[in-house]
Design a protein around this motif. Structure first.
Motif, short mmCIF file in Angstrom:
data_model
loop_
_atom_site.label_atom_id
_atom_site.label_comp_id
_atom_site.label_asym_id
_atom_site.label_seq_id
_atom_site.Cartn_x
_atom_site.Cartn_y
_atom_site.Cartn_z
N SER A 200 0.88 -1.29 0.15
CA SER A 200 -0.02 -0.18 -0.08
C SER A 200 0.96 1.16 -0.17
O SER A 200 2.13 1.24 0.24
CB SER A 200 -0.74 -0.01 1.21
OG SER A 200 -0.07 0.09 2.45
N GLN A 201 0.24 2.40 -0.43
CA GLN A 201 0.92 3.68 -0.53
C GLN A 201 1.39 4.18 0.92
O GLN A 201 2.57 4.49 0.95
CB GLN A 201 0.10 4.72 -1.04
CG GLN A 201 0.84 5.89 -1.33
CD GLN A 201 2.27 5.64 -2.22
OE1 GLN A 201 2.28 4.94 -3.05
NE2 GLN A 201 3.13 6.50 -1.77
N GLU A 202 0.18 3.86 1.86
CA GLU A 202 0.55 4.02 3.16
C GLU A 202 1.87 3.20 3.88
O GLU A 202 2.86 4.01 4.55
CB GLU A 202 -0.48 3.67 4.31
CG GLU A 202 -0.26 4.18 5.62
CD GLU A 202 -1.55 3.73 6.38
OE1 GLU A 202 -1.25 3.97 7.71
OE2 GLU A 202 -2.38 3.19 6.03
N GLU A 204 4.40 2.04 1.87
CA GLU A 204 5.73 2.57 1.28
C GLU A 204 6.23 3.83 1.90
O GLU A 204 7.41 4.13 2.17
CB GLU A 204 5.33 2.93 -0.24
CG GLU A 204 4.78 1.45 -1.02
CD GLU A 204 6.02 0.76 -1.24
OE1 GLU A 204 7.05 0.88 -0.41
OE2 GLU A 204 6.08 -0.37 -1.70
N GLU A 205 5.22 4.81 2.20
CA GLU A 205 5.64 6.08 2.80
C GLU A 205 6.19 5.82 4.39
O GLU A 205 7.12 6.31 4.68
CB GLU A 205 4.53 7.09 3.06
CG GLU A 205 4.01 7.26 1.70
CD GLU A 205 2.75 8.27 1.76
OE1 GLU A 205 2.02 8.43 3.00
OE2 GLU A 205 2.21 8.74 0.80
N GLN A 209 10.15 3.29 1.47
CA GLN A 209 10.08 2.48 0.00
C GLN A 209 11.04 1.21 0.14
O GLN A 209 11.45 0.66 -0.74
CB GLN A 209 10.50 3.20 -1.28
CG GLN A 209 9.21 4.23 -1.58
CD GLN A 209 9.19 5.67 -0.62
OE1 GLN A 209 10.32 6.16 -0.51
NE2 GLN A 209 7.95 5.96 -0.25
N GLN A 276 11.13 -0.44 -3.52
CA GLN A 276 9.81 -0.57 -4.43
C GLN A 276 10.39 -0.24 -5.71
O GLN A 276 11.49 0.60 -5.78
CB GLN A 276 9.16 0.89 -4.04
CG GLN A 276 7.71 0.73 -4.92
CD GLN A 276 6.82 2.07 -4.36
OE1 GLN A 276 7.53 3.13 -3.92
NE2 GLN A 276 5.60 1.99 -4.57
N LYS A 279 8.16 3.33 -11.19
CA LYS A 279 7.08 3.69 -11.37
C LYS A 279 6.37 2.56 -12.46
O LYS A 279 5.12 2.40 -12.35
CB LYS A 279 6.63 5.06 -11.84
CG LYS A 279 6.87 6.07 -10.48
CD LYS A 279 6.60 7.55 -10.85
CE LYS A 279 6.43 8.32 -9.79
NZ LYS A 279 6.38 9.80 -10.19
N GLN A 282 5.51 -0.90 -10.92
CA GLN A 282 4.84 -0.98 -9.45
C GLN A 282 3.78 -1.88 -9.37
O GLN A 282 3.25 -2.36 -8.40
CB GLN A 282 4.68 0.34 -8.74
CG GLN A 282 6.08 1.09 -8.61
CD GLN A 282 5.71 2.40 -8.02
OE1 GLN A 282 4.70 3.05 -7.92
NE2 GLN A 282 6.99 3.27 -7.59
N GLN A 283 3.29 -2.16 -10.37
CA GLN A 283 1.90 -2.93 -10.46
C GLN A 283 2.25 -4.43 -10.44
O GLN A 283 1.33 -5.40 -10.18
CB GLN A 283 1.03 -2.62 -11.72
CG GLN A 283 1.72 -2.98 -12.84
CD GLN A 283 2.31 -1.92 -13.64
OE1 GLN A 283 3.01 -1.28 -13.12
NE2 GLN A 283 2.25 -1.74 -14.98
#
Length: 356
Positions: A200-202, A204-205, A209, A276, A279, A282-283
């Motif tokens: 999740s982006q959360e 990663e932050e 990463q 990570q 871009k 990332q999927q």
């Protein structure tokens, strides 16, 4: 490695390589086919010694497996980590790491703490080179002969030739390191299938990463079959993180702690991490196929000969003690944070560092 008639398996589809202009590490490419001649072998001794003394990482090409044979192991790896093996069966074959100090079996997701409360999203299945050491999931059993041949090839046709080059680079008799890495000896050398899932982006932050903290491997040599999802980085001598570039059907090879101990520090266990992907990738989940080589369990991790060293005078655990404590501690122990943000722990009298 030859594979006769084999059971059908849905083919794994490699994601496309990244198109982003990443700052890549400039790693040497070693053509293992050159070992067949005296002149080529002498060149490889020089090149491998220089690569492992400087970078601690290199690529190997012409390692004896065709692209189709390498791809087949990714097919099997995807099966091992898919829902073809139920969650219940994965739990049945889960590694009992805290008791055994071994990764054999499944390491399930969220077992390791990464940073700021974020846990890992990688799942792995580890198989000792002696595939009869423990049971395996039903879905994998038809493929165990191939997995066994794969381990045998890596150990005898890649690891042993590389160890001969490294021994000659130390001025030792050519089989000195080979004798410490017997295929049939008591030891933990093993194959690994590993899958990193997107986070999740959360998370990663929170984790910056970082998917796997900067670390050195505890064995002698790690063989990683190159795959296209960029995420592996090495810490350069200048203190910069550099990406490792994908090369079709190449191996990415690095030295571990055990080789650094045995070489008196001449061969470097380079710090590396997983982050990570860029871009445009990332999927994708990131599937890896590895062979981790360790010396025999009874080998003392002390320098074999006079050589430039920063390790003389430190504790010298044997391989069994070292790999068990490193395995049990990783991602589970309380680390001491230093002023620069790096973290440390003491294992068998040796300071082990972790890098965020």
């Amino acid at each position: 490695m030859t594979v006769d008639t084999v059971p059908y398996l849905n083919p794994y589809i490699f994601p496309p390589p990244t198109k982003e202009p990443l700052p890549y590490a400039d790693l040497p490419i070693i053509d293992l086919a050159k070992i067949a001649t005296d002149e080529g072998r002498a060149e490889l001794v020089r090149d491998v010694r220089a690569a492992f003394s400087d970078h601690g990482f290199l690529y190997i090409v012409n390692h004896g497996l065709s692209p189709e044979q390498t791809k087949r192991m990714f097919d099997i790896g995807e099966l091992a980590l898919s829902d073809a093996v139920s969650d219940e069966e994965k739990k049945k074959y889960e590694s009992n790491t805290q008791e055994t100090g071994s990764y054999q079996g499944y390491k399930l997701r969220k077992y390791w703490h990464i940073n700021n409360g974020v846990r890992d999203e990688c799942e792995m299945y580890n198989i000792n080179r002696d595939v009869t050491k423990r049971g395996n999931p039903v879905a994998l059993r038809p493929y165990m002969p191939e997995i066994e041949k794969f381990g045998l090839h890596n150990h005898l046709n890649v690891l042993h030739p590389l160890l001969r080059l490294l021994a000659l680079g130390l001025g030792l008799e050519k089989n000195r390191l080979v004798d410490l890495h017997g295929y049939s000896s008591v030891g933990e050398s093993f194959g690994m299938f590993l899958l990193y899932w997107p986070r999740s982006q959360e998370d990663e932050e929170k984790s910056g990463q970082v998917w796997l903290k900067g670390h050195s491997d505890f064995g002698s040599i790690t063989l990683l079959y190159s795959q296209p999802v960029a995420a592996l980085q090495i810490l350069s001598r200048s203190g910069e993180w550099k990406w490792v570039k994908h090369i079709d059907n190449a191996m990415v090879v690095n030295a571990g702690d055990s080789l650094e101990f045995l070489s008196g520090g001449l061969y470097r266990a380079t710090i590396h991490r997983v982050v990570q992907p860029p871009k445009d990738q990332q999927q994708y989940a990131r599937l890896g196929v590895f062979y981790f080589a360790l010396p025999n369990d009874d080998v003392a991790l002390a320098p074999l000969a006079d050589s430039p060293t920063r390790l003389l005078g430190r504790a010298s655990p044997n391989v069994a003690a070292w790999r068990k404590e490193r395995t049990k501690a990783y991602g589970k122990s309380q680390l001491v944070k230093k002023e620069n943000g790096d973290e440390e722990e003491l294992i068998n009298g040796v300071v082990v560092k972790h890098y965020n």
